[in-house]
Design a protein around this motif. Structure first.
Motif, PDB file in Angstrom:
ATOM      1  N   GLN A 153      16.319  62.697  39.504  1.00 44.00           N
ATOM      2  CA  GLN A 153      16.401  63.952  38.763  1.00 44.00           C
ATOM      3  C   GLN A 153      16.871  63.714  37.337  1.00 44.00           C
ATOM      4  O   GLN A 153      16.388  64.357  36.406  1.00 44.00           O
ATOM      5  CB  GLN A 153      17.346  64.911  39.493  1.00 44.00           C
ATOM      6  N   ASN A 154      17.813  62.791  37.168  1.00 41.31           N
ATOM      7  CA  ASN A 154      18.296  62.467  35.823  1.00 41.31           C
ATOM      8  C   ASN A 154      17.159  61.909  34.968  1.00 41.31           C
ATOM      9  O   ASN A 154      17.044  62.227  33.778  1.00 41.31           O
ATOM     10  CB  ASN A 154      19.427  61.448  35.912  1.00 41.31           C
ATOM     11  N   ARG A 155      16.307  61.101  35.574  1.00 41.78           N
ATOM     12  CA  ARG A 155      15.154  60.558  34.857  1.00 41.78           C
ATOM     13  C   ARG A 155      14.210  61.681  34.431  1.00 41.78           C
ATOM     14  O   ARG A 155      13.655  61.667  33.329  1.00 41.78           O
ATOM     15  CB  ARG A 155      14.436  59.559  35.765  1.00 41.78           C
ATOM     16  N   ARG A 156      14.030  62.695  35.294  1.00 41.46           N
ATOM     17  CA  ARG A 156      13.161  63.826  34.941  1.00 41.46           C
ATOM     18  C   ARG A 156      13.782  64.683  33.835  1.00 41.46           C
ATOM     19  O   ARG A 156      13.068  65.262  33.022  1.00 41.46           O
ATOM     20  CB  ARG A 156      12.869  64.667  36.176  1.00 41.46           C
ATOM     21  N   VAL A 157      15.126  64.765  33.809  1.00 40.62           N
ATOM     22  CA  VAL A 157      15.793  65.469  32.715  1.00 40.62           C
ATOM     23  C   VAL A 157      15.500  64.767  31.389  1.00 40.62           C
ATOM     24  O   VAL A 157      15.226  65.413  30.367  1.00 40.62           O
ATOM     25  CB  VAL A 157      17.316  65.555  32.959  1.00 40.62           C
ATOM     26  N   LEU A 158      15.538  63.440  31.383  1.00 35.38           N
ATOM     27  CA  LEU A 158      15.222  62.689  30.174  1.00 35.38           C
ATOM     28  C   LEU A 158      13.790  62.953  29.726  1.00 35.38           C
ATOM     29  O   LEU A 158      13.514  63.082  28.522  1.00 35.38           O
ATOM     30  CB  LEU A 158      15.433  61.192  30.415  1.00 35.38           C
ATOM     31  N   LEU A 159      12.870  63.046  30.689  1.00 36.97           N
ATOM     32  CA  LEU A 159      11.476  63.333  30.354  1.00 36.97           C
ATOM     33  C   LEU A 159      11.348  64.743  29.782  1.00 36.97           C
ATOM     34  O   LEU A 159      10.656  64.946  28.768  1.00 36.97           O
ATOM     35  CB  LEU A 159      10.598  63.168  31.594  1.00 36.97           C
ATOM     36  N   ALA A 160      12.014  65.724  30.408  1.00 35.14           N
ATOM     37  CA  ALA A 160      11.980  67.097  29.900  1.00 35.14           C
ATOM     38  C   ALA A 160      12.559  67.165  28.492  1.00 35.14           C
ATOM     39  O   ALA A 160      12.026  67.853  27.607  1.00 35.14           O
ATOM     40  CB  ALA A 160      12.748  68.023  30.837  1.00 35.14           C
ATOM     41  N   ARG A 161      13.658  66.465  28.276  1.00 39.17           N
ATOM     42  CA  ARG A 161      14.309  66.426  26.958  1.00 39.17           C
ATOM     43  C   ARG A 161      13.348  65.897  25.900  1.00 39.17           C
ATOM     44  O   ARG A 161      13.305  66.395  24.770  1.00 39.17           O
ATOM     45  CB  ARG A 161      15.549  65.542  27.062  1.00 39.17           C
ATOM     46  N   LEU A 162      12.578  64.880  26.270  1.00 31.71           N
ATOM     47  CA  LEU A 162      11.622  64.308  25.332  1.00 31.71           C
ATOM     48  C   LEU A 162      10.496  65.289  25.029  1.00 31.71           C
ATOM     49  O   LEU A 162      10.132  65.509  23.874  1.00 31.71           O
ATOM     50  CB  LEU A 162      11.041  63.020  25.910  1.00 31.71           C
ATOM     51  N   LEU A 163       9.938  65.894  26.088  1.00 31.18           N
ATOM     52  CA  LEU A 163       8.793  66.781  25.901  1.00 31.18           C
ATOM     53  C   LEU A 163       9.153  68.017  25.083  1.00 31.18           C
ATOM     54  O   LEU A 163       8.278  68.626  24.456  1.00 31.18           O
ATOM     55  CB  LEU A 163       8.228  67.196  27.258  1.00 31.18           C
ATOM     56  N   LEU A 164      10.423  68.403  25.095  1.00 26.45           N
ATOM     57  CA  LEU A 164      10.872  69.570  24.336  1.00 26.45           C
ATOM     58  C   LEU A 164      11.365  69.192  22.938  1.00 26.45           C
ATOM     59  O   LEU A 164      11.811  70.054  22.181  1.00 26.45           O
ATOM     60  CB  LEU A 164      11.981  70.291  25.106  1.00 26.45           C
ATOM     61  N   ALA A 165      11.312  67.895  22.609  1.00 20.74           N
ATOM     62  CA  ALA A 165      11.764  67.444  21.291  1.00 20.74           C
ATOM     63  C   ALA A 165      10.709  67.779  20.239  1.00 20.74           C
ATOM     64  O   ALA A 165       9.512  67.792  20.523  1.00 20.74           O
ATOM     65  CB  ALA A 165      12.018  65.942  21.303  1.00 20.74           C
ATOM     66  N   PRO A 166      11.148  68.067  18.992  1.00 21.97           N
ATOM     67  CA  PRO A 166      10.181  68.344  17.911  1.00 21.97           C
ATOM     68  C   PRO A 166       9.579  67.036  17.406  1.00 21.97           C
ATOM     69  O   PRO A 166      10.145  66.366  16.545  1.00 21.97           O
ATOM     70  CB  PRO A 166      11.053  69.017  16.845  1.00 21.97           C
ATOM     71  N   ALA A 167       8.443  66.629  17.956  1.00 21.96           N
ATOM     72  CA  ALA A 167       7.843  65.349  17.596  1.00 21.96           C
ATOM     73  C   ALA A 167       6.330  65.488  17.503  1.00 21.96           C
ATOM     74  O   ALA A 167       5.726  66.385  18.098  1.00 21.96           O
ATOM     75  CB  ALA A 167       8.212  64.277  18.623  1.00 21.96           C
ATOM     76  N   ASP A 168       5.739  64.579  16.725  1.00 21.05           N
ATOM     77  CA  ASP A 168       4.282  64.528  16.577  1.00 21.05           C
ATOM     78  C   ASP A 168       3.683  63.358  17.351  1.00 21.05           C
ATOM     79  O   ASP A 168       2.491  63.336  17.622  1.00 21.05           O
ATOM     80  CB  ASP A 168       3.913  64.384  15.102  1.00 21.05           C
ATOM     81  N   LEU A 169       4.528  62.369  17.668  1.00 23.92           N
ATOM     82  CA  LEU A 169       4.096  61.196  18.441  1.00 23.92           C
ATOM     83  C   LEU A 169       5.128  60.930  19.523  1.00 23.92           C
ATOM     84  O   LEU A 169       6.306  60.723  19.227  1.00 23.92           O
ATOM     85  CB  LEU A 169       3.960  59.975  17.539  1.00 23.92           C
ATOM     86  N   PHE A 170       4.703  60.971  20.777  1.00 23.66           N
ATOM     87  CA  PHE A 170       5.582  60.737  21.916  1.00 23.66           C
ATOM     88  C   PHE A 170       5.299  59.347  22.481  1.00 23.66           C
ATOM     89  O   PHE A 170       4.136  59.006  22.763  1.00 23.66           O
ATOM     90  CB  PHE A 170       5.365  61.787  23.004  1.00 23.66           C
ATOM     91  N   LEU A 171       6.356  58.573  22.662  1.00 23.27           N
ATOM     92  CA  LEU A 171       6.264  57.246  23.260  1.00 23.27           C
ATOM     93  C   LEU A 171       6.872  57.332  24.654  1.00 23.27           C
ATOM     94  O   LEU A 171       8.087  57.511  24.796  1.00 23.27           O
ATOM     95  CB  LEU A 171       7.016  56.222  22.407  1.00 23.27           C
ATOM     96  N   LEU A 172       6.054  57.222  25.686  1.00 24.01           N
ATOM     97  CA  LEU A 172       6.493  57.441  27.066  1.00 24.01           C
ATOM     98  C   LEU A 172       6.446  56.127  27.836  1.00 24.01           C
ATOM     99  O   LEU A 172       5.379  55.523  27.984  1.00 24.01           O
ATOM    100  CB  LEU A 172       5.617  58.484  27.765  1.00 24.01           C
ATOM    101  N   GLU A 174       6.803  54.589  31.377  1.00 24.23           N
ATOM    102  CA  GLU A 174       6.755  54.928  32.803  1.00 24.23           C
ATOM    103  C   GLU A 174       7.123  56.399  33.047  1.00 24.23           C
ATOM    104  O   GLU A 174       8.070  56.716  33.769  1.00 24.23           O
ATOM    105  CB  GLU A 174       7.674  54.003  33.612  1.00 24.23           C
ATOM    106  N   PRO A 175       6.367  57.342  32.479  1.00 28.47           N
ATOM    107  CA  PRO A 175       6.737  58.756  32.604  1.00 28.47           C
ATOM    108  C   PRO A 175       6.562  59.322  34.008  1.00 28.47           C
ATOM    109  O   PRO A 175       7.197  60.330  34.339  1.00 28.47           O
ATOM    110  CB  PRO A 175       5.790  59.452  31.614  1.00 28.47           C
ATOM    111  N   THR A 176       5.708  58.712  34.847  1.00 28.69           N
ATOM    112  CA  THR A 176       5.485  59.266  36.187  1.00 28.69           C
ATOM    113  C   THR A 176       6.444  58.704  37.227  1.00 28.69           C
ATOM    114  O   THR A 176       6.385  59.105  38.392  1.00 28.69           O
ATOM    115  CB  THR A 176       4.032  59.012  36.652  1.00 28.69           C
TER     116      THR A 176
END
Length: 555
Positions: A153-172, A174-176
């Motif tokens: 769940q903590n890993r998914r929080v980090l993913l959510a935090r990233l997806l909600l960040a103001p960015a134009d290029l996302f570096l993911l 192992e997102p799944t």
């Protein structure tokens, strides 16, 4: 958006990658693949500006956000920690300026207007709705305390935090990982709908095929970009490798022919130089000496000309193709057939403590089945495997109903975290535990074939990639009739996953496997069990089309 040129990175005395060139454009979705330890995470950190290259330059023109691998949140709710810092500051400024409006001063009104505009530009009025959709898609509750979350769940929080960040290029990176099928589908659709660019390092082939438009492979320090998603990229790679192999073989043939000719000419020159003209008659001595010198000069000149051709050929030599991952080939006995009915469970119910995990299930496993268990995280897949095959577990289970297993069955287990290696100390012990009949010579043969240091090496001394190769080696040598695999692709890189897939396809016994890897399911499964809410729904195997989650839930 992002440009890197001639970038190299060295770790200790090891060159991770060298001479890397890469451009990422607006809207591009690039898959980054490579073996474990090849340097993918380091390259992502270089792209994000967190690591500096040892050589080369990185130019970034837009906002970049990198998915963190690990972070422990010490306080707050999920919604609080996924809120961007800039938005939190804008919200605080808006609250402070709102409180000052009571005096009606013009400067207070101006400050409020500026704070409100900053809050609007930061997306404050729409953030909670966006956050709610992202958190729901990832199976997270906004008000959950972050200190009470599991590692997944903590890993998914980090993913959510990233997806909600103001960015134009996302570096993911192992997102799944830690996403079940439903979460992976949601993330796939979210990426597809986004206008941002993405670089995704992942071992999930189906996910990469669904979301990416190009593929970059980091292999032995070199980065090669293919203008296609993963599966098509691997077809292009195979065609390129075949062409490289043909070109290199032709180069070697020409090189060998020139070397043979050079040696022949050099030998003839030496023979002519060693000719004894005194053996000729008196009238022919001068003529014989001239002929010998002429032959020596001609052959030596030809040999030097061939050397120059060899040097020119070597300067324009084609790329030597990389060798493929080694395969295990041993003269081992066939896997015993075993009974036709592997297992039959009648009215099976399972409890852990007071919680009922399975309710009144009737299931059967037949010889030759390749059954894949799917379902959400926590839905009961591991519990079902443990109960059906009597596997050891830290938390005891209480079973009700009947489980009838075939006589004389041998079962080989692979756990999510490599639990099957617990208590083993060396590579030899690990291989012998999988197959006690292996000889001393075969132990050395196996370790050599999969590039492991040797049978006597402690397991604690193995790198992540070496442990991966050991896992595949154990599967390659075991003679068990039934393989029980719980998320076997965890921690495996793409070449290892494809090697595992090949083993599963050729294994003549029975496989029961829990996995979220949709590509593996599609290629391997003959039957599919969807496990959720204490129930098991039977579906057709992946090779026959499979069943969708929506269909299962409606049933």
């Amino acid at each position: 958006m992002l440009h890197i040129e001639n970038v190299s990175r060295v770790l200790g005395d090891r060159v991770l990658f060298a001479g890397v060139d890469l451009d990422v454009h607006s809207g591009q979705r690039l898959a980054l693949i490579g073996e474990n330890g090849s340097g993918k995470t380091t390259l992502l950190r270089v792209l994000a500006g967190l690591d500096q290259p040892d050589v080369g330059r990185v130019m970034v023109t837009r906002r970049v956000a990198l998915l963190e691998q690990e972070r422990v949140f010490e306080s707050g709710t999920v919604l609080e920690v996924v809120t961007p810092a800039a938005l939190r500051q804008a919200r605080l400024a808006l609250e402070l300026t709102s409180a000052r409006l009571e005096n009606g001063a013009s400067d207070a009104i101006t400050a409020f207007a500026e704070a409100e505009e900053a809050y609007r530009l930061a997306g404050g009025y729409h953030f909670e709705a966006r956050a709610g959709r992202v958190l729901a898609g990832l199976g997270l509750h906004p008000e959950s305390k972050v200190t009470q979350l599991s590692g997944g769940q903590n890993r998914r929080v980090l993913l959510a935090r990233l997806l909600l960040a103001p960015a134009d290029l996302f570096l993911l990176d192992e997102p799944t990982n830690h996403l079940d099928e439903q979460g992976a589908v949601w993330l796939r659709d979210w990426i597809r709908a986004s206008d941002a660019a993405f670089v995704l390092a992942s071992h999930d082939r189906a996910f990469l095929d669904a979301v990416t438009t190009s593929t970059a492979e980091l292999d032995r320090g070199h980065l090669t970009v293919y203008p296609a998603p993963y599966t098509q990229a691997m077809v292009l790679k195979a065609e390129l490798l075949a062409a490289q192999t043909r070109d290199y073989a032709a180069f070697r043939r020409k090189q060998d022919a020139l070397e043979d000719e050079r040696l022949r000419r050099a030998s003839q020159a030496r023979s002519a130089g060693q000719y004894n003209h005194k053996r000729a008659s008196d009238g022919d001595k001068l003529l014989a000496k001239g002929k010998a010198q002429n032959a020596q000069n001609v052959n030596a000149s030809r040999a030097r000309a061939i050397e120059r051709r060899q040097e020119h050929l070597a300067a324009h030599a084609p790329v030597k193709p990389f060798a493929n991952r080694p395969q295990i080939h041993l003269n081992l006995p066939e896997v015993p057939h075993g009974p036709s009915e592997i297992l039959h469970a009648q009215h099976l119910s399972v409890w852990r403590g007071e919680r009922q995990l399975l309710k009144d299930q009737t299931l059967d496993v037949r010889r030759g089945d390749r059954i894949v268990l799917t379902g959400p995280n926590g839905g009961g897949k591991t519990t079902l495997l443990t109960a059906l095959f009597g596997l050891p577990t830290q938390q005891p289970l209480h079973l009700q109903g009947e489980i009838r297993r075939g006589g004389g069955l041998s079962v080989y287990r692979v756990g999510q975290q490599g639990e099957e290696l617990a208590g083993l100390e060396t590579v030899a012990e690990a291989l012998l535990e999988a197959n006690p009949a292996l000889t001393f010579h075969q132990l050395h043969e196996v370790t050599a074939q999969v590039n492991l240091p040797g049978p006597a090496i402690p397991l604690t001394a193995l790198s992540g990639g070496q442990r991966t190769r050991l896992t595949l080696a154990r599967l390659g040598v075991t003679r068990a009739q039934v393989w029980v695999l719980d998320e076997p692709t965890n921690h495996l890189d793409l070449p290892a996953i494809e090697a595992l897939e090949a083993l599963l396809m050729t294994f003549p016994g029975t496989v029961v496997m829990a996995t979220h890897d949709q590509a593996l399911i599609a290629r391997v499964a003959t039957r599919r069990w969807h496990v959720e809410a204490g129930q098991v729904w039977e579906g057709v195997g992946g090779r026959e089309g499979g069943v969708t989650l929506e269909t299962v839930l409606k049933a």
